[in-house]
Design a protein around this motif. Structure first.
Motif, PDB file in Angstrom:
ATOM      1  N   TRP A  49       0.888  -1.220  -0.116  1.00 58.81           N
ATOM      2  CA  TRP A  49       0.019  -0.026  -0.006  1.00 58.81           C
ATOM      3  C   TRP A  49       0.921   1.199  -0.147  1.00 58.81           C
ATOM      4  O   TRP A  49       1.859   1.259   0.647  1.00 58.81           O
ATOM      5  CB  TRP A  49      -0.893  -0.091   1.066  1.00 58.81           C
ATOM      6  N   LYS A 109     -11.632  -1.452  -5.057  1.00 53.98           N
ATOM      7  CA  LYS A 109     -10.789  -0.046  -5.524  1.00 53.98           C
ATOM      8  C   LYS A 109      -9.459  -0.162  -5.313  1.00 53.98           C
ATOM      9  O   LYS A 109      -8.721   0.650  -5.729  1.00 53.98           O
ATOM     10  CB  LYS A 109     -11.551   1.102  -4.990  1.00 53.98           C
ATOM     11  N   GLU A 111      -8.185   0.527  -2.152  1.00 54.99           N
ATOM     12  CA  GLU A 111      -8.190   1.521  -1.270  1.00 54.99           C
ATOM     13  C   GLU A 111      -8.525   1.058   0.217  1.00 54.99           C
ATOM     14  O   GLU A 111      -9.244   0.135   0.414  1.00 54.99           O
ATOM     15  CB  GLU A 111      -9.397   2.632  -1.544  1.00 54.99           C
ATOM     16  N   THR A 126      -5.641   7.779   3.320  1.00 54.82           N
ATOM     17  CA  THR A 126      -5.947   6.887   2.269  1.00 54.82           C
ATOM     18  C   THR A 126      -4.744   6.156   1.748  1.00 54.82           C
ATOM     19  O   THR A 126      -3.799   6.968   1.201  1.00 54.82           O
ATOM     20  CB  THR A 126      -6.993   7.569   1.002  1.00 54.82           C
ATOM     21  N   THR A 128      -3.463   3.245  -1.023  1.00 55.95           N
ATOM     22  CA  THR A 128      -3.722   2.684  -2.324  1.00 55.95           C
ATOM     23  C   THR A 128      -2.806   1.639  -2.669  1.00 55.95           C
ATOM     24  O   THR A 128      -1.682   1.666  -2.265  1.00 55.95           O
ATOM     25  CB  THR A 128      -3.994   3.886  -3.371  1.00 55.95           C
ATOM     26  N   LYS A 129      -3.561   0.481  -3.343  1.00 49.25           N
ATOM     27  CA  LYS A 129      -2.692  -0.423  -3.810  1.00 49.25           C
ATOM     28  C   LYS A 129      -2.069  -0.059  -5.272  1.00 49.25           C
ATOM     29  O   LYS A 129      -2.554   0.676  -5.881  1.00 49.25           O
ATOM     30  CB  LYS A 129      -3.310  -1.943  -4.053  1.00 49.25           C
TER      31      LYS A 129
END
Length: 129
Positions: A49, A109, A111, A126, A128-129
């Motif tokens: 992430w 998503k 997320e 947040t 994210t991948k």
């Protein structure tokens, strides 16, 4: 009976290591359900992430944690639990410190939205991948 006391790798438990040959014990909070990574509620949380600052969080399949930080790198462990209130928490354990976040995972998503689990602030982060 004599025991030495330490925290466990989840950041939630207390390990009692017997000094006198008695059985070792682990004490865990009764109001938490520890979730396996293949549990549908958290399936997809393991992996790499990235946050808005450029830090990379590597959550391993064996609950190991690596953080490739913008300013420094860290290693530790993590755990994922559901509280008695039905909230999901991610606990990052690094060098004896624990950082607990409430989270919502949207695996589709890529997320992960986090907030301080013990904080009164509305600040969210947040990944994210």
């Amino acid at each position: 009976e004599s025991y030495t006391i330490s925290t466990d790798e989840t950041g939630y438990g207390v390990e009692l290591d017997a000094v006198s040959g008695a059985e070792d014990k682990v004490l865990l909070p009764a109001d938490l359900e520890f979730l396996a990574l293949d549990d549908a509620r958290v399936n997809g949380i393991a992996g790499e992430w990235k946050d808005a600052s450029g830090n990379i969080y590597k959550l391993g399949e064996d609950f190991d944690l690596e953080i490739d930080g913008v300013n420094n790198d860290s290693k530790g462990t993590y755990s994922v639990v559901e509280t008695a209130d039905g909230e999901y928490h991610l606990n990052l354990v690094i060098k004896g410190s624990a950082f607990e976040y409430g989270f919502i995972l949207d695996a589709a998503k890529g997320e992960l939205t986090l907030w301080g689990a013990d904080s009164d602030t509305d600040t969210t982060h947040t990944w994210t991948k």
